[in-house]
Design a protein around this motif. Sequence first.
Motif, mmCIF file in Angstrom:
data_model
loop_
_atom_site.group_PDB
_atom_site.id
_atom_site.type_symbol
_atom_site.label_atom_id
_atom_site.label_comp_id
_atom_site.label_asym_id
_atom_site.label_seq_id
_atom_site.Cartn_x
_atom_site.Cartn_y
_atom_site.Cartn_z
ATOM 1 N N PHE A 110 0.844 -1.186 0.000
ATOM 2 C CA PHE A 110 0.000 0.000 0.000
ATOM 3 C C PHE A 110 0.883 1.241 0.000
ATOM 4 N N SER A 111 0.422 2.275 -0.678
ATOM 5 C CA SER A 111 1.164 3.537 -0.725
ATOM 6 C C SER A 111 0.575 4.582 0.208
ATOM 7 N N SER A 112 -0.670 4.392 0.606
ATOM 8 C CA SER A 112 -1.350 5.408 1.396
ATOM 9 C C SER A 112 -1.820 4.817 2.718
ATOM 10 N N PRO A 113 -1.744 5.526 3.792
ATOM 11 C CA PRO A 113 -1.323 6.920 3.922
ATOM 12 C C PRO A 113 0.197 7.077 3.901
ATOM 13 N N PHE A 114 0.902 5.955 3.872
ATOM 14 C CA PHE A 114 2.359 5.924 3.757
ATOM 15 C C PHE A 114 2.699 4.541 3.214
ATOM 16 N N PRO A 115 3.861 4.372 2.613
ATOM 17 C CA PRO A 115 4.206 3.050 2.081
ATOM 18 C C PRO A 115 4.303 2.005 3.195
ATOM 19 N N HIS A 116 3.585 0.912 3.025
ATOM 20 C CA HIS A 116 3.646 -0.181 3.984
ATOM 21 C C HIS A 116 3.200 -1.483 3.323
ATOM 22 N N ILE A 117 3.525 -2.582 3.975
ATOM 23 C CA ILE A 117 3.117 -3.890 3.480
ATOM 24 C C ILE A 117 2.284 -4.588 4.553
ATOM 25 N N PHE A 118 1.401 -5.470 4.094
ATOM 26 C CA PHE A 118 0.561 -6.261 4.991
ATOM 27 C C PHE A 118 0.804 -7.722 4.623
ATOM 28 N N PHE A 119 1.368 -8.473 5.540
ATOM 29 C CA PHE A 119 1.676 -9.870 5.246
ATOM 30 C C PHE A 119 0.999 -10.788 6.243
ATOM 31 N N ARG A 120 0.792 -12.009 5.799
ATOM 32 C CA ARG A 120 0.123 -13.027 6.613
ATOM 33 C C ARG A 120 1.038 -14.234 6.741
ATOM 34 N N ASP A 121 0.778 -15.022 7.762
ATOM 35 C CA ASP A 121 1.452 -16.322 7.931
ATOM 36 C C ASP A 121 2.973 -16.209 7.849
ATOM 37 N N PHE A 122 3.512 -15.275 8.593
ATOM 38 C CA PHE A 122 4.958 -15.047 8.605
ATOM 39 C C PHE A 122 5.706 -16.292 9.078
ATOM 40 N N PHE A 123 5.158 -16.979 10.071
ATOM 41 C CA PHE A 123 5.712 -18.245 10.548
ATOM 42 C C PHE A 123 4.780 -19.373 10.133
ATOM 43 N N PRO A 124 5.308 -20.581 9.939
ATOM 44 C CA PRO A 124 4.430 -21.728 9.668
ATOM 45 C C PRO A 124 3.439 -21.896 10.823
ATOM 46 N N LYS A 125 2.253 -22.379 10.504
ATOM 47 C CA LYS A 125 1.171 -22.473 11.484
ATOM 48 C C LYS A 125 1.588 -23.239 12.737
ATOM 49 N N ASP A 126 2.203 -24.406 12.590
ATOM 50 C CA ASP A 126 2.594 -25.199 13.757
ATOM 51 C C ASP A 126 3.594 -24.458 14.637
ATOM 52 N N PHE A 127 4.562 -23.813 14.003
ATOM 53 C CA PHE A 127 5.551 -23.067 14.771
ATOM 54 C C PHE A 127 4.875 -21.905 15.501
ATOM 55 N N TYR A 128 3.985 -21.198 14.812
ATOM 56 C CA TYR A 128 3.301 -20.055 15.427
ATOM 57 C C TYR A 128 2.467 -20.496 16.627
ATOM 58 N N GLU A 129 1.748 -21.602 16.492
ATOM 59 C CA GLU A 129 0.947 -22.096 17.615
ATOM 60 C C GLU A 129 1.843 -22.430 18.805
ATOM 61 N N HIS A 130 2.992 -23.022 18.530
ATOM 62 C CA HIS A 130 3.946 -23.316 19.600
ATOM 63 C C HIS A 130 4.477 -22.011 20.208
ATOM 64 N N LEU A 131 4.785 -21.052 19.370
ATOM 65 C CA LEU A 131 5.307 -19.768 19.817
ATOM 66 C C LEU A 131 4.353 -19.092 20.801
ATOM 67 N N ILE A 132 3.082 -19.125 20.497
ATOM 68 C CA ILE A 132 2.084 -18.511 21.376
ATOM 69 C C ILE A 132 2.089 -19.184 22.746
ATOM 70 N N ARG A 133 2.270 -20.488 22.777
ATOM 71 C CA ARG A 133 2.289 -21.208 24.059
ATOM 72 C C ARG A 133 3.637 -21.073 24.774
ATOM 73 N N ALA A 134 4.656 -20.654 24.073
ATOM 74 C CA ALA A 134 6.001 -20.544 24.657
ATOM 75 C C ALA A 134 6.339 -19.105 25.016
ATOM 76 N N TYR A 135 5.338 -18.335 25.367
ATOM 77 C CA TYR A 135 5.583 -16.940 25.729
ATOM 78 C C TYR A 135 6.408 -16.872 27.006
ATOM 79 N N PRO A 136 7.441 -16.067 27.009
ATOM 80 C CA PRO A 136 8.254 -15.916 28.223
ATOM 81 C C PRO A 136 7.446 -15.319 29.373
ATOM 82 N N ALA A 137 7.850 -15.636 30.571
ATOM 83 C CA ALA A 137 7.206 -15.088 31.764
ATOM 84 C C ALA A 137 7.398 -13.573 31.808
ATOM 85 N N ALA A 138 6.482 -12.905 32.469
ATOM 86 C CA ALA A 138 6.526 -11.442 32.558
ATOM 87 C C ALA A 138 7.853 -10.933 33.108
#
Length: 135
Positions: A38-66
């Motif tokens: 997208f060029s407006s309101p400034f140049p930017h990109i919108f992407f999906r599925d940056f990590f494979p689904k299985d890895f992402y699901e694991h990542l969410i459960r592996a959140y570091p402690a506060a």
Amino acid sequence: CNSEGVNMAIASALSASSSPYDELISHAVGSLDQAEHFSSPFPHIFFRDFFPKDFYEHLIRAYPAAVEYEKITQDGRRTALRLYGEHVERLEDQVRETWDAVSAVLTSAQVAGAIRRRLADAAAAYERTIAEALA
């Protein structure tokens, strides 16, 4: 997705590639290459599925402690999980391998190159603006 399966996938990637995280990096670059631009309101990109689904699901459960987050305001209301260098090494053992993989992907030259390619028009426009200001 179970944690053992993801750990086995990470271990398999470690033994099978020149970089331990080649498959994750390749997946991320593919996501960026397919991103909407997208060029407006400034140049930017919108992407999906940056990590494979299985890895992402694991990542969410592996959140570091506060306690792993660093205070970035004096009152402690804003914190950050720094994903580079020695910061990742300080994470708890049970989440460190996962977040080390995230750090490797986010700081890889391939991901940086894909972002630069996708936003090349923005960089060119910025350079023109600077050149005009200096002229």
